[in-house]
Structure formats: structure tokens, C-alpha cells
Design an enzyme around this catalytic site. Sequence first.
Site, PDB file in Angstrom:
ATOM      1  N   LEU A 192      36.778  34.038  21.220  1.00 55.27           N
ATOM      2  CA  LEU A 192      37.236  33.874  19.684  1.00 55.27           C
ATOM      3  C   LEU A 192      37.856  35.010  18.922  1.00 55.27           C
ATOM      4  O   LEU A 192      38.407  34.709  18.044  1.00 55.27           O
ATOM      5  CB  LEU A 192      35.946  33.084  19.150  1.00 55.27           C
ATOM      6  CG  LEU A 192      35.543  31.957  19.401  1.00 55.27           C
ATOM      7  CD1 LEU A 192      34.513  31.297  18.834  1.00 55.27           C
ATOM      8  CD2 LEU A 192      36.590  30.858  19.704  1.00 55.27           C
ATOM      9  N   CYS A 295      62.380  39.581  41.124  1.00 57.54           N
ATOM     10  CA  CYS A 295      63.358  40.561  40.971  1.00 57.54           C
ATOM     11  C   CYS A 295      62.844  41.894  40.295  1.00 57.54           C
ATOM     12  O   CYS A 295      63.293  42.954  40.584  1.00 57.54           O
ATOM     13  CB  CYS A 295      64.588  40.119  40.345  1.00 57.54           C
ATOM     14  SG  CYS A 295      65.602  38.747  41.120  1.00 57.54           S
ATOM     15  N   CYS A 309      41.281  40.871  37.597  1.00 58.68           N
ATOM     16  CA  CYS A 309      40.251  41.093  38.319  1.00 58.68           C
ATOM     17  C   CYS A 309      39.033  41.535  37.786  1.00 58.68           C
ATOM     18  O   CYS A 309      38.175  41.680  38.336  1.00 58.68           O
ATOM     19  CB  CYS A 309      40.807  42.191  39.672  1.00 58.68           C
ATOM     20  SG  CYS A 309      41.998  41.428  40.468  1.00 58.68           S
TER      21      CYS A 309
HETATM   22 ZN   LIG Z   1      64.790  36.959  42.058  1.00 60.85          ZN
END
Ligand SMILES: [Zn+2]
Length: 395
Positions: A192, A295, A309
Site C-alpha cells: 500500500l 535489441c 529475485c
Molecule cells: Zn529485436
Amino acid sequence: MPSGAELIRKIKEQITEVDPREVHDLIGGTGNGYVIVDVREQHEFEESHLPGAVHVPRGHLESRIEGAAPDKSQRVIAYCASGNRSALAANTMLRELGYENVESMTGGITLWKDRGYEVDVPKSLTPEQRERYSRHLLIPEIGLEGQQKLLDAKVLLLGAGGLGSPSALYLAAAGVGTLGVVDNDVVDLSNLQRQVAHSNDRIGVPKVDSAEIAIKEINPDVKVVKYQTRLDASNIMEIVTGYDVIVDGLDNFPTRYLLNDASVRLGIPVVSASILGFDGQLSVFKPHDGPCYRCLYPTPPPAELAPSCGANGVLGVLPGTMGLLQSTEVIKLIVGSGDPLVGRLLLYDALAASFTELKVRRDPDCPICSRDPSEISDEEMGVFPDYELFCAAAG
Ligand SMILES: [Zn+2]
């Protein structure tokens, strides 16, 4: 003092008039170096208008024309019902507003229709919607047409947490017709501090249900589609298919790769943001128009930097800032206005109060977006080292 009719006749002598046939050929052609401006009143425009026309009522010409036609050297064709109001508007634009190339269409939309040329008949808003979205209707970049696009749009929110919350609230308020929400968690007290779609009395409630309540409280018109599940390779294609834009508020890299591959396959733009501490980043991945997520990140960052994690600190306001930047990009993509953040990565440093923009180029050898989307197989999607191992490596 000349009569009104004499004044209009005089003005018509001083401006250039264009025949509807020429405008019709222009609309049917491939060129796009022109703007058609309807200067009639709101109700006239909503009844029907020329295809692609932008609406700037004559009474608001001075205040709104620059939003609709920012380039003053561009060819502008004004029209009204019969050609008088547009002649006056063209005159004002030429003499007082600095436009260089404005014409008025002879005979207005009446002659246009008499010639049998097609018109756009927009779907109309209810009186309540007209009031609710009135501030959108007043901006030329959105207007009735843009609002209708928002109402017809389907946006998928991946996560109803810190980033998903502000998007859920503001996209609902903006009138996005369908909001899909994917989240497998329940509301926790520690959420919250930043996840504003949830509330104290909904602790323990699934986030998709809590988000639905918040959305409906703001705008009962919005259809909410709930997916109380974790996005994975087995369900991603089914869930994301049919959405117009995806808001990525995911908290882990493996799912981001999976999402990237699915969105490239389906050609759905993804507005992606991430946050850590006081830092946020944002970009729009529009398949084949710009780079994709792979990309930008051909390999995942080192596991110890993967925020998913473990519990990481974050300034509670930060996901609000980044989530609303995401919502802004979503609305721009839907209505087709402005320059979306495609091929650009926006970095926000909240402590310094600074934004930095980096260019991101498409990788011609990208394993996913350099290929024909139909060639990408299910097996290749989200290919990534095992996530459990990935997190274990982080210690
Ligand atoms: Zn790409």
C-alpha cells in the site's frame, strides 16, 4: 459599413477557393502534406464530416488551430456547411495567424455530399460520456475521434502492482473501453506504500479483484477482464491476443523476454517501465517500427541486479511517476498523436530530478525481431536460462 453578405463576398475575392472535386482527389491520393479543417460547430461535425478532417470550430480558431495544424507553411483546406464560415476562417488564418497556404472549399460539405462523395459518420457519445470526457473533447489531439478510439481500445496491464496501479486508474478515467489485468497476487500491507489501486480494507483480496473495484469506482463504463494467473509460456499467446497495447509492469526479466517474443509475433506494442530505488526507465517497443526488448537487452543483466529475485527498496512515489508516463504513451499510441517513445529509452533519476534520453537502435541480427514473425515458434519464445537457477545464482 458593408453588409454581412458584402463582407463575405469581398473576403472570398481575397482568398483562394478550392472545388470539392480537387479535395476529393487529394483525399483519394497518396500524398499527406495537407490538413482538412472543419470549422463548423461541434454538433455539425459529429453528424458527419469529410474523411480525415480535423475539427476546429471557427469560434475557437485562434486558440486551437495550432494544435490541429502546427506547420504554418502546410496546405490547409478549410470547409464548413456552405463555404462562408470557412472563407472567413481562411481569411483569419492568412491575415492574422501567419498561415501561408490556406484555401476554403467552395459550397462546403453540402456541395460535397451533393456530388455523392463519402463522409465519415462518427459514432456518438452519450450525454454522460460527453460530460465525463469533456476535457478530452476540447484538445484537438484527442477530440471526439480520439475519445472514440480510447473507448474502443483494449489495453492489457501486466501486473496490478506499483506500475499497474496508476495505469489502471488513469486509463480507466481516460475512458479506455477494455482493461485486461493479469496478476496472481493478493493485496499485502507492504503493497500500500505505492500500489494505489488497492486499499487497507482490501488486504488479502486478489489484486485483480481489488483493481476491478478501483477501476469501476472511477468509471463504470470500463470493461475489466481479469486473469488471476502468472503469465508463462503456456498462457501468454492466449492472454495477449486481441489487445491493442500492453502495459508492461512485470517484475522479472524472464517474463519480459517471453512477453517481448509474443508481442513481436503478434505485432502488439508494449509500453515498458521498470523501477528500482529512486531510478526508473521507460520505453515503447513497437514491433518492427523500432527495436524490441531483446535489441535493447540481448542478454539478461547479471542475476544479482535482477530486482525480482528478492524484496528491493523503492520510493513509493516512483512507480506512480513511471506508471503515468506509461499511461501517457498508451494514450498517444491509441489516438495516434505525438511522438511515442519508440527507439528511445527514458531514464528518470528521482533524487536528481533529471530525465535522460538514450537512443536505442534495432539490432539487424536480433534473434526475434529481425525475422518474419510467422517463423518464430512456440519453442523459441522466452528462451532463457531456468529462472529458479537464475535467482539462486543471485544468492
Ligand atoms: Zn529485436
